[in-house]
Design a protein around this motif. Structure first.
Motif, short mmCIF file in Angstrom:
data_model
loop_
_atom_site.label_atom_id
_atom_site.label_comp_id
_atom_site.label_asym_id
_atom_site.label_seq_id
_atom_site.Cartn_x
_atom_site.Cartn_y
_atom_site.Cartn_z
N LEU A 1 -36.48 -12.20 4.40
CA LEU A 1 -35.40 -11.59 3.64
C LEU A 1 -35.94 -11.00 2.34
O LEU A 1 -36.73 -11.64 1.66
N SER A 2 -35.49 -9.79 2.02
CA SER A 2 -35.93 -9.20 0.76
C SER A 2 -34.85 -8.28 0.22
O SER A 2 -33.83 -8.05 0.86
N LYS B 1 -31.82 -6.43 -1.79
CA LYS B 1 -30.46 -6.77 -2.22
C LYS B 1 -29.87 -7.90 -1.38
O LYS B 1 -29.20 -8.80 -1.89
N ASP B 2 -30.14 -7.83 -0.08
CA ASP B 2 -29.62 -8.85 0.83
C ASP B 2 -30.10 -10.23 0.36
O ASP B 2 -29.30 -11.17 0.22
N ALA B 3 -31.41 -10.33 0.08
CA ALA B 3 -31.96 -11.61 -0.35
C ALA B 3 -31.31 -12.04 -1.67
O ALA B 3 -30.94 -13.20 -1.84
N GLN B 4 -31.15 -11.09 -2.59
CA GLN B 4 -30.60 -11.44 -3.91
C GLN B 4 -29.16 -11.94 -3.81
O GLN B 4 -28.79 -12.91 -4.46
N HIS B 5 -28.35 -11.31 -2.95
CA HIS B 5 -26.98 -11.78 -2.74
C HIS B 5 -26.98 -13.22 -2.25
O HIS B 5 -26.22 -14.06 -2.71
N ARG B 6 -27.85 -13.49 -1.29
CA ARG B 6 -27.90 -14.83 -0.70
C ARG B 6 -28.38 -15.85 -1.75
O ARG B 6 -27.88 -16.96 -1.82
N HIS C 1 -31.15 -18.87 3.74
CA HIS C 1 -31.09 -18.17 5.02
C HIS C 1 -29.86 -18.61 5.84
O HIS C 1 -29.84 -18.43 7.05
N THR C 2 -28.85 -19.19 5.15
CA THR C 2 -27.61 -19.68 5.76
C THR C 2 -27.83 -20.44 7.08
O THR C 2 -27.40 -20.01 8.14
#
Lengths: 239, 264
Positions: A106-107, A109-114, A151-152
């Protein structure tokens, strides 16, 4: 649906049998405590659950994925908090989280949201910019729990996560993780040797000398006695 | 970006950051070969006569001879240092964190290997910059031809470290690795003396040096520095590298390896 299933799992270090025919399952969304004295085989069970090594005897299923046959799918559904701290002390909380997210592919924006969401859940968002070395033991642990959620995963494994913490921090972490299973439907396996971290509504496994002595609802198993006394009676009698 | 590349970038980034923040390690890694160059080589210059052997086209001083060996030394020490940090990582649990990633284990180990090799290569170039100031310079194309040679040799030595790290249970055992792996590998190689010089003193020594894969890494580096290609050294280095990589993968294999036996 089962969150975690372990079936006839055995393991030996050479001649020394560490786990002997262990079978249990945890429903999706349940909090399951694994109680056992030191040397009961908890660490071996965790090493097998996290695929540090594998056993030829028995199977492990994480959220329906067989660890032996589809290990990468199983690992993807699993969050782990190890007994030993695994944070980079010289990095900020944020950078520790980013590194972990990258290990899961994961990297951006997606990673930052998570990451933000995970930090929020553990009330750690405002500490994201701090160097981990400057955080106290309780906050470091909460950060590690937050990290294990990036990583939910569907299943969360924690190996004696409150070791070395004071009473207030222990309570806070125990409450946080109970809340995760109640509100988010996370399956939790919580290894400990401290009976006071376990609630009556938790599922309980008592592990001793590599074998499961008892399993069921904690409140029912202790049958009116304090859990610590019940635990000592169970493990002391066969020691 | 692909998940594999994201992980690779993060692992290299972490190693680079650790390296930069451990300034002591950086300086130690540079001082060691520089001491050899300035103190040891200067003393030996008078004692040791060197004949003209490939890749040298003319008489050279001992300091010039020893530079490729010292580049090899940086790679060797760094390869072992990174395996030391792997053992440390394992004791501290961060190796376990790495291994719970859903990416294949061979890729994760390869990322670690590449990360430590890149840092070694960087150090070699800094060392060569200092030797250039000291007066030992090579042709510009030598510095370019050196890069692939350093990568091959660095991966080979890093893989040896990786294989060793899977076998070492505790940090304390690492002193043994120093004594039984690093020193024999370095001293029984062509890093300090050419092969023919060894043969003059003992046939056995000569045979051991000729067999030692570290000798071949040093020769690969030596030829590359003069813009020449030593195919035999490349094959020997590559072969040793493949063996170490196979051993390392076996060592970290969850079903068979040494991590399993140690239970750590």
């Amino acid at each position: 649906m089962t969150g975690l299933r372990v079936d006839h799992l055995s393991y030996a270090y050479g001649a020394k049998q560490a786990l002997n025919d262990v079978t249990f399952s945890v429903e999706q969304g349940s909090f399951c405590a694994l109680l056992g004295p030191n040397g009961a085989g908890k660490s071996t069970l965790f090493a097998l659950l996290t695929r540090l090594f594998t056993s030829a005897q028995g199977t492990i299923e994480i959220a329906g994925h067989d660890m032996g046959r589809t290990p990468r799918k199983a690992l993807r559904e699993m969050g782990v908090v190890f007994q030993q701290p695994t944070l980079d002390l010289d990095l900020t909380a944020q950078r520790n989280m980013t590194y972990f997210a990258a290990l899961h592919g994961l990297s951006g924006k997606d990673a930052q949201h998570r990451i933000d969401a995970a930090l929020d859940r553990l009330d750690m968002r405002e500490r994201a910019g701090e160097i981990v070395r400057n955080l106290n033991g309780g906050h470091r642990r909460r950060l590690e729990i937050a990290r294990s959620l990036v990583h939910t995963p569907k299943v969360l494994l924690l190996d004696e996560p409150t070791v070395g913490l004071d009473a207030a921090a222990r309570r806070s972490i125990t409450d946080h993780v109970h809340a995760l299973s109640e509100t988010e439907g996370l399956t939790v396996l919580w290894a400990t040797h401290l009976a006071d971290e376990i609630r009556d509504t938790d599922q309980l496994l008592i592990l001793h000398q590599g074998a499961l002595l008892q399993q069921g609802l904690s409140g029912e198993l202790r049958a009116g006695k304090p859990l610590a006394d019940h635990f000592l009676a169970m493990t002391g009698a066969t020691a | 970006m692909n998940a594999y590349l994201i992980a690779l970038k993060a692992i290299i980034g972490r190693e680079a950051f650790r390296f930069v923040s451990q300034r002591g390690r950086f300086i130690a890694a540079l001082v060691r070969p520089l001491l050899w160059l300035v103190v040891f080589a200067a003393g030996f210059r008078a004692a040791l006569g060197l004949s003209i052997t490939p890749p040298y086209a003319t008489y050279i001083t001992y300091e010039v001879y020893i530079v490729p060996g010292l580049c090899g030394m940086i790679l060797l020490f760094n390869g072992m240092q990174s395996s030391l940090s792997l053992v440390y990582d394992r004791e501290m649990g961060s190796m376990r964190l790495l291994l719970t990633s859903p990416l294949p284990r061979w890729w994760l180990l390869f990322c670690r290997l590449l990360a430590s090799t890149s840092i070694s290569v960087l150090q070699v170039y800094v060392f060569l910059a200092i030797t250039a100031l000291y007066g030992i310079r090579f042709a510009w194309y030598g510095y370019i031809a050196l890069l692939p040679a350093l990568l091959v040799a660095g991966v080979m030595l890093g893989a040896l470290g990786l294989a060793l790290s899977s076998a070492i249970k505790q940090l304390e055992n690492f002193a043994g690795v120093m004594n039984f792996v690093i020193f024999p590998m370095f001293f029984l190689s062509t890093a300090l003396y050419p092969l023919w010089k060894m043969a003059e003193s003992s046939e056995l020594l000569h045979d051991i040096c000729a067999f030692n894969p570290f000798s071949h890494s040093v020769e690969l580096i030596r030829f590359a520095l003069y813009g020449q290609f030593n195919g035999f050294a490349l094959i020997w280095t590559g072969l040793a590298g493949l063996i170490w990589v196979a051993l390392a993968l076996w060592g970290y294999d969850p079903a068979r390896g040494l991590v399993r036996r140690s239970g750590k």
